[in-house]
Write a protein that holds these residues in place. Sequence first.
Motif, PDB file in Angstrom:
ATOM      1  N   THR A  60       0.933  -1.106  -0.162  1.00  0.00           N
ATOM      2  CA  THR A  60      -0.042  -0.072   0.053  1.00  0.00           C
ATOM      3  C   THR A  60       0.819   1.299  -0.003  1.00  0.00           C
ATOM      4  OG1 THR A  60      -0.115   0.222   2.498  1.00  0.00           O
ATOM      5  CG2 THR A  60      -1.798  -1.250   1.434  1.00  0.00           C
ATOM      6  N   ASP A  61       0.469   2.413  -0.484  1.00  0.00           N
ATOM      7  CA  ASP A  61       1.108   3.679  -0.563  1.00  0.00           C
ATOM      8  C   ASP A  61       1.198   4.023   1.017  1.00  0.00           C
ATOM      9  OD1 ASP A  61      -1.346   4.491   0.212  1.00  0.00           O
ATOM     10  OD2 ASP A  61      -1.398   6.012  -1.392  1.00  0.00           O
TER      11      ASP A  61
ATOM     12  N   LYS B  62       1.437   2.360  -9.987  1.00  0.00           N
ATOM     13  CA  LYS B  62       0.475   2.498  -8.872  1.00  0.00           C
ATOM     14  C   LYS B  62      -0.951   2.494  -9.374  1.00  0.00           C
ATOM     15  CE  LYS B  62       3.190   5.626  -6.332  1.00  0.00           C
ATOM     16  NZ  LYS B  62       3.254   6.949  -5.654  1.00  0.00           N
ATOM     17  N   LYS B  63      -1.808   2.004  -8.576  1.00  0.00           N
ATOM     18  CA  LYS B  63      -3.237   1.721  -8.986  1.00  0.00           C
ATOM     19  C   LYS B  63      -4.028   2.093  -7.786  1.00  0.00           C
ATOM     20  CE  LYS B  63      -6.439  -1.929 -10.097  1.00  0.00           C
ATOM     21  NZ  LYS B  63      -6.686  -3.481 -10.023  1.00  0.00           N
ATOM     22  N   ALA B  64      -5.144   3.029  -7.962  1.00  0.00           N
ATOM     23  CA  ALA B  64      -6.026   3.261  -6.934  1.00  0.00           C
ATOM     24  C   ALA B  64      -7.016   2.228  -6.577  1.00  0.00           C
ATOM     25  CB  ALA B  64      -6.802   4.735  -7.243  1.00  0.00           C
TER      26      ALA B  64
ATOM     27  N   GLN C 114      -9.641   5.948  -0.366  1.00  0.00           N
ATOM     28  CA  GLN C 114      -8.899   5.574  -1.441  1.00  0.00           C
ATOM     29  C   GLN C 114      -7.482   5.750  -1.190  1.00  0.00           C
ATOM     30  OE1 GLN C 114     -10.048   7.247  -5.263  1.00  0.00           O
ATOM     31  NE2 GLN C 114      -7.831   7.233  -5.948  1.00  0.00           N
TER      32      GLN C 114
ATOM     33  N   ASN D 106      -3.421   3.948  -2.930  1.00  0.00           N
ATOM     34  CA  ASN D 106      -2.662   3.577  -3.979  1.00  0.00           C
ATOM     35  C   ASN D 106      -2.008   2.159  -3.641  1.00  0.00           C
ATOM     36  OD1 ASN D 106      -3.131   5.222  -6.311  1.00  0.00           O
ATOM     37  ND2 ASN D 106      -2.076   6.726  -4.910  1.00  0.00           N
ATOM     38  N   ASP D 107      -2.303   1.205  -4.589  1.00  0.00           N
ATOM     39  CA  ASP D 107      -1.444  -0.056  -4.242  1.00  0.00           C
ATOM     40  C   ASP D 107      -0.026   0.338  -5.214  1.00  0.00           C
ATOM     41  OD1 ASP D 107      -3.225  -1.583  -2.945  1.00  0.00           O
ATOM     42  OD2 ASP D 107      -3.795  -2.682  -4.612  1.00  0.00           O
ATOM     43  N   VAL D 108       1.264   0.021  -4.676  1.00  0.00           N
ATOM     44  CA  VAL D 108       2.326   0.313  -5.303  1.00  0.00           C
ATOM     45  C   VAL D 108       2.840  -1.085  -5.946  1.00  0.00           C
ATOM     46  CG1 VAL D 108       4.503   1.030  -5.117  1.00  0.00           C
ATOM     47  CG2 VAL D 108       2.591   2.253  -3.710  1.00  0.00           C
TER      48      VAL D 108
END
Length: 183
Positions: free
Chosen positions: A60-61, A97-99, A145, A147-149
């Motif tokens: 996770t971010d 990165k993906k939200a 929300q 971001n997946d890193v």
Amino acid sequence: MRLPTKMKIAALACSLFVTACTTTPIASPTPYKSAVTKEGYGYSSVQLTDNEYRVLFKATDRTPADVIQQFALRRAAELAKKHNYEWLAIVKTDVDKKAVMARAVTHNTDEPQPFATNQQCTMSGCTEVAQPVPGQGQNTVTQTQINDVYFSILVRMSNTQGSLGKNVMSVEEILANQADNAK
């Protein structure tokens, strides 16, 4: 023995509820661990050639970027040691990165509340679950929300330092530094 229709519907609703709860990520830092599933958080790797691997660390971010990089390098060194290589070089890095929507647990007192993590498994797979340690005050779970890193490195390994070019690292030194950082 046949179950009545109402019981079947109730069982299906419960299983969908449990699956939905366990697939939502938690807005907290990702520890060093193996990714249990393809979508899970942690490290995974793919062997590309005899001495090349792609190592991915998904976090996770809420996990600092330098920690994510250290975790990927640590996994690369573990793989090199497992295959009896003394040296490694990072050939390429990639970050994506993906939200995603995640659960955030807040404690409604002035005192910070510690969290304990454990693994929760269902028929659809296993996920890491954070639970607040019981204490005073109220907890609130909200959607947030994050971001997946996805941090990946292409790593080449060898037993001769000179064959890897100029960005060569000792496997033993990487593992020793990781052990020092964990203290």
